[in-house]
Scaffold this motif. Structure first.
Motif, PDB file in Angstrom:
ATOM      1  N   SER A  78       5.084   3.129 -12.359  1.00 17.08           N
ATOM      2  CA  SER A  78       4.700   1.718 -12.280  1.00 17.08           C
ATOM      3  C   SER A  78       3.921   1.315 -13.524  1.00 17.08           C
ATOM      4  O   SER A  78       4.029   0.185 -14.011  1.00 17.08           O
TER       5      SER A  78
ATOM      6  N   ALA B  53       8.132   6.287  -1.376  1.00 19.86           N
ATOM      7  CA  ALA B  53       7.502   5.112  -1.982  1.00 19.86           C
ATOM      8  C   ALA B  53       6.386   4.509  -1.142  1.00 19.86           C
ATOM      9  O   ALA B  53       5.784   3.514  -1.540  1.00 19.86           O
ATOM     10  N   ASN B  54       6.092   5.102   0.029  1.00 23.36           N
ATOM     11  CA  ASN B  54       5.041   4.554   0.887  1.00 23.36           C
ATOM     12  C   ASN B  54       4.188   5.687   1.444  1.00 23.36           C
ATOM     13  O   ASN B  54       4.713   6.737   1.860  1.00 23.36           O
TER      14      ASN B  54
ATOM     15  N   PRO C  35       2.334   0.709  -0.206  1.00 29.31           N
ATOM     16  CA  PRO C  35       3.189   1.176  -1.299  1.00 29.31           C
ATOM     17  C   PRO C  35       2.437   2.146  -2.221  1.00 29.31           C
ATOM     18  O   PRO C  35       1.235   2.001  -2.439  1.00 29.31           O
TER      19      PRO C  35
ATOM     20  N   GLY D  50      10.517   8.773  -7.209  1.00 26.35           N
ATOM     21  CA  GLY D  50      10.802   7.534  -6.508  1.00 26.35           C
ATOM     22  C   GLY D  50      11.401   7.682  -5.130  1.00 26.35           C
ATOM     23  O   GLY D  50      11.646   6.674  -4.438  1.00 26.35           O
TER      24      GLY D  50
END
Length: 309
Positions: free
Chosen positions: A211, A171-172, A182, A168
């Motif tokens: 996710s 994140a992009n 994203p 994490g």
């Protein structure tokens, strides 16, 4: 006149002796040749008998194998297990091989409690599993490919970048040279052998920020293919053109690179048994004999894997 007669008789005697000697040699040669021919025929007949006996023994062994073999476990091993089952049942028509693909953890549990003959796992066994008498039989080596949607412009990831995505920190995609988009982190469910191997290799046990957690290799492929900005991990042998595959540390995920040790995401395919192979029933022993044979190794290669030995 008398002397001449003696000479003639002497010459005639010598001729008779010579002809007798020649006849004797001829008979001896003929007898030797006949003996050699007889010996050759006997050897050939013995060889044919041995070959026929071996063929009969093999045919009898094939005919004697009857019953079933149950395999339960890794969805990543579905392609190998299905191919192995089909070929084995052709060779041994009296044996039915049944395979279920419900995850590595479930496979190990099934073989531990006697519900299956073989537990398929796409990871090494844990110490607590071995302590229960389950034996790790590695039959192939697989690579874990990291995939994304086809529109992603990023081509290569370092090990540290991959770790940062899954924990994490990153994140992009713009932080990795891609679009301002994203990152959708997709992984497998808890208990998956692929997930266990992936997290262990990256030292990310219980640290991934997913996710989506999906319950099969096929589900991960479909989700990644249809989700912009996604990333996921799958078994090397299921790759197709619906997804884009990352290079890792500038190395492509190929069997050659995995065998050479230059691609860092690889894991074993295990066909676990309760106790050693030698303690299994004849059907299971024959299955392992096949997969360890030259023909079996070619089968392993044909599904995109590396034979274990």
């Amino acid at each position: 006149m008398k002397k001449n007669l003696v000479k003639i008789l002497a010459a005639a005697g010598m001729a008779v002796l010579t002809m007798g000697a020649i006849a004797g040699c001829s008979n001896s040669t003929a007898e030797t040749t006949a003996a050699e021919t007889k010996a050759a025929e006997t050897t050939a007949a013995a060889s044919e008998t041995t070959t026929a006996a071996a063929a009969t023994t093999t045919a009898k062994a094939t005919a004697d194998l009857k019953g079933s073999i149950s395999m339960v476990g890794s969805t990543s091993m579905e392609k190998l297990a299905t191919a192995l089952s089909e070929v084995f049942m052709e060779k041994y028509p009296g044996v039915t091989v049944q395979a279920e693909f419900v995850g590595s953890g479930a496979g190990i549990e099934a073989v531990t409690n006697g519900a299956a003959d073989i537990g398929n796992a796409s990871r090494n066994l844990k110490d607590e599993e071995k302590a229960k008498g389950v034996v790790e039989n590695i039959v192939a080596i697989d690579g874990i490919a990291v995939v994304t949607d086809p529109a992603n412009k990023v081509e290569n990831l370092t090990k540290d970048q991959l770790i940062a995505i899954y924990n994490g920190t990153t994140a992009n995609w713009k932080d990795l040279g891609g679009a301002d988009q994203p990152i959708v982190v997709i992984g497998r469910e808890s208990g998956s052998g692929t997930r266990s191997a992936f997290e262990e290799l990256l030292k990310l046990e219980d640290a991934c920020k997913y996710s989506n957690e999906l319950d099969s290799t096929g589900a991960v492929m479909a989700k990644v293919a249809s989700t912009p900005g996604s990333i996921g991990y799958v078994s090397l042998d299921v790759l197709d053109k619906t997804v884009k595959t990352f290079k890792l540390e500038n190395v492509d995920p190929t069997p050659e690179n995995i065998k050479a040790g230059s691609y860092f995401l690889s894991r074993p395919f295990v066909m676990a048994t309760k106790g050693d192979i030698s303690k299994q029933n004849d059907n299971v022993k024959a299955l392992f004999d096949y997969i360890h044979s030259d023909e079996g190794k070619e089968l392993v290669k044909s599904v995109g894997l590396i034979p274990a030995n």
